[in-house]
Design an enzyme around this catalytic site. Sequence first.
Site, PDB file in Angstrom:
ATOM      1  N   ASP A 133     134.172  99.109  31.670  1.00 27.86           N
ATOM      2  CA  ASP A 133     133.971 100.140  32.707  1.00 27.86           C
ATOM      3  C   ASP A 133     134.287 101.541  32.178  1.00 27.86           C
ATOM      4  O   ASP A 133     133.373 102.260  31.787  1.00 27.86           O
ATOM      5  CB  ASP A 133     134.787  99.803  33.969  1.00 27.86           C
ATOM      6  CG  ASP A 133     134.234 100.449  35.238  1.00 27.86           C
ATOM      7  OD1 ASP A 133     133.207 101.148  35.154  1.00 27.86           O
ATOM      8  OD2 ASP A 133     134.834 100.251  36.314  1.00 27.86           O
ATOM      9  N   ASP A 134     135.549 101.950  32.187  1.00 31.35           N
ATOM     10  CA  ASP A 134     135.956 103.270  31.685  1.00 31.35           C
ATOM     11  C   ASP A 134     137.164 103.075  30.780  1.00 31.35           C
ATOM     12  O   ASP A 134     138.312 103.328  31.181  1.00 31.35           O
ATOM     13  CB  ASP A 134     136.314 104.174  32.876  1.00 31.35           C
ATOM     14  CG  ASP A 134     135.139 104.357  33.819  1.00 31.35           C
ATOM     15  OD1 ASP A 134     134.222 105.121  33.465  1.00 31.35           O
ATOM     16  OD2 ASP A 134     135.124 103.693  34.873  1.00 31.35           O
ATOM     17  N   HIS A 177     130.811 103.272  31.114  1.00 29.87           N
ATOM     18  CA  HIS A 177     130.359 104.644  31.346  1.00 29.87           C
ATOM     19  C   HIS A 177     130.769 105.453  30.120  1.00 29.87           C
ATOM     20  O   HIS A 177     131.976 105.551  29.821  1.00 29.87           O
ATOM     21  CB  HIS A 177     131.010 105.212  32.597  1.00 29.87           C
ATOM     22  CG  HIS A 177     130.756 104.397  33.835  1.00 29.87           C
ATOM     23  ND1 HIS A 177     129.776 104.705  34.747  1.00 29.87           N
ATOM     24  CD2 HIS A 177     131.343 103.254  34.295  1.00 29.87           C
ATOM     25  CE1 HIS A 177     129.781 103.805  35.723  1.00 29.87           C
ATOM     26  NE2 HIS A 177     130.724 102.913  35.478  1.00 29.87           N
ATOM     27  N   HIS A 226     128.549  97.188  31.101  1.00 33.47           N
ATOM     28  CA  HIS A 226     129.119  98.081  32.116  1.00 33.47           C
ATOM     29  C   HIS A 226     130.193  98.949  31.463  1.00 33.47           C
ATOM     30  O   HIS A 226     131.352  98.582  31.394  1.00 33.47           O
ATOM     31  CB  HIS A 226     129.709  97.231  33.266  1.00 33.47           C
ATOM     32  CG  HIS A 226     130.148  98.036  34.445  1.00 33.47           C
ATOM     33  ND1 HIS A 226     130.200  97.510  35.714  1.00 33.47           N
ATOM     34  CD2 HIS A 226     130.570  99.323  34.555  1.00 33.47           C
ATOM     35  CE1 HIS A 226     130.625  98.438  36.553  1.00 33.47           C
ATOM     36  NE2 HIS A 226     130.874  99.547  35.875  1.00 33.47           N
ATOM     37  N   HIS A 257     126.076  99.754  41.083  1.00 31.79           N
ATOM     38  CA  HIS A 257     127.433  99.343  41.447  1.00 31.79           C
ATOM     39  C   HIS A 257     127.395  98.875  42.906  1.00 31.79           C
ATOM     40  O   HIS A 257     126.863  99.591  43.770  1.00 31.79           O
ATOM     41  CB  HIS A 257     128.396 100.521  41.332  1.00 31.79           C
ATOM     42  CG  HIS A 257     128.802 100.867  39.930  1.00 31.79           C
ATOM     43  ND1 HIS A 257     127.904 101.095  38.930  1.00 31.79           N
ATOM     44  CD2 HIS A 257     130.047 101.022  39.381  1.00 31.79           C
ATOM     45  CE1 HIS A 257     128.576 101.379  37.811  1.00 31.79           C
ATOM     46  NE2 HIS A 257     129.881 101.345  38.053  1.00 31.79           N
ATOM     47  N   GLU A 302     132.311  96.655  44.685  1.00 31.06           N
ATOM     48  CA  GLU A 302     133.540  96.983  43.946  1.00 31.06           C
ATOM     49  C   GLU A 302     134.615  97.263  45.004  1.00 31.06           C
ATOM     50  O   GLU A 302     135.511  96.447  45.211  1.00 31.06           O
ATOM     51  CB  GLU A 302     133.319  98.214  43.052  1.00 31.06           C
ATOM     52  CG  GLU A 302     134.559  98.660  42.277  1.00 31.06           C
ATOM     53  CD  GLU A 302     134.351  99.962  41.488  1.00 31.06           C
ATOM     54  OE1 GLU A 302     133.381 100.693  41.759  1.00 31.06           O
ATOM     55  OE2 GLU A 302     135.180 100.236  40.587  1.00 31.06           O
TER      56      GLU A 302
HETATM   57  N1  ADE Z   1     132.037 105.852  37.601  1.00 32.56           N
HETATM   58  C1  ADE Z   1     132.733 105.511  36.526  1.00 32.56           C
HETATM   59  N2  ADE Z   1     133.352 104.346  36.731  1.00 32.56           N
HETATM   60  C2  ADE Z   1     133.023 103.928  37.968  1.00 32.56           C
HETATM   61  C3  ADE Z   1     133.323 102.796  38.750  1.00 32.56           C
HETATM   62  N3  ADE Z   1     134.124 101.827  38.321  1.00 32.56           N
HETATM   63  N4  ADE Z   1     132.820 102.711  39.984  1.00 32.56           N
HETATM   64  C4  ADE Z   1     132.031 103.684  40.449  1.00 32.56           C
HETATM   65  N5  ADE Z   1     131.711 104.766  39.757  1.00 32.56           N
HETATM   66  C5  ADE Z   1     132.195 104.890  38.521  1.00 32.56           C
HETATM   67 ZN    ZN Z   2     131.482 101.354  36.624  1.00 36.93          ZN
END
Ligand code: ADE
Ligand code: ZN
Length: 336
Positions: free
Chosen positions: A287-288, A18, A16, A206, A209
């Site tokens: 994640d990011d 991006h 996970h 997703h 969350e």
């Molecule tokens: N796009 C990038 N990170 C995300 C996340 N945590 N949840 C939903 N969309 C995303």
């Molecule tokens: Zn994500």
Amino acid sequence: STFHSFLQELPKCEHHMHLEGSLSPEVLFTLAKRNNITLPQDDPAFQSPETLLARYDRFTSLDDFLHYYYIGMSVLISDSDFEDLAMDYFRHAAADGVAHAEVFFDPQAHLERGVSYNTVLKGFSAARDRAQKEFGITSELICCFLRHLPVPNCVSMFKDADVQASFKNGSVTGIGLDSSEKPFPPALFEDIYAGARELGLRRTAHAGEEGPSTFISDALDILKVERIDHGIRLIEDEALLQRIAKDGTMLSVCPLSNVLLRCVKEVKEVPIRKFLDAGVQFSINSDDPAYFGGYILDNYCAVHEAFDLSVAEWTSICRAGIEGSWCSQARKDEML
Ligand code: ADE
Ligand code: ZN
């Protein structure tokens, strides 16, 4: 500490991440200049890489983050921008001891700006090849649909000839569903997921969350996903939790993301212990990473600090990550 190096050396799989979320403020400003992209003048956060990074500490929600995320990626124009971006991720992943990475990308966000799917794919594919050669990291690409966009926009991306070609020639392994969650339930995307299933693509989404646990069951029942991204709100439905444990469905959990986006107050609130006790399979992910202040090893370390897991527990988390990956059995055997 010795535990840090133990966690570093574990053969980790990331499920996970991006790729657009690995754009650091430094690279963002450099590319904005090189590509003549004007950043918002009315937001003081965009004065410098430092002010932007400071703003990332004050995200109030998923949507607040996404606002910056989509502005950020607007500086990506050429295939080499996408290649450099992905190489930045793979270098961090190599340093953190990642063996295999299944990474998301958001083509619609680029198509909307006039950047073609093949430009994006060319850059990311070149980086994947280099990551394998330079770092021994194997990877798979997961093409995500942006759930905040009109469904017909998502359907036309799914049907696009270049996109279909990438599904059929194996350069893209699966599909995902991301962006703003709560107003956009999984059922909207039923036809796309049915189409993906017919093509033999892997499927994740997703769910849970910010959105309710019913989005997790709908993703399983309506979209027929094989994996759930985040899924932390699974704890609100004990029967569903038991079902996911029994079926061995993997969750891709992102602890630092959950804290930064205020889905939980602290890492201790992420239901890691609950998942372990119930036998829910999960991986730990970034994640990011450029937005949430940490790559995968930072997430492993934060979980270790919060839950004090044993060597045996960490070993079984990594083993589950390998087994739940979408690579070949031969590659899994290599990592095990
Ligand atoms: N796009 C990038 N990170 C995300 C996340 N945590 N949840 C939903 N969309 C995303
Ligand atoms: Zn994500």
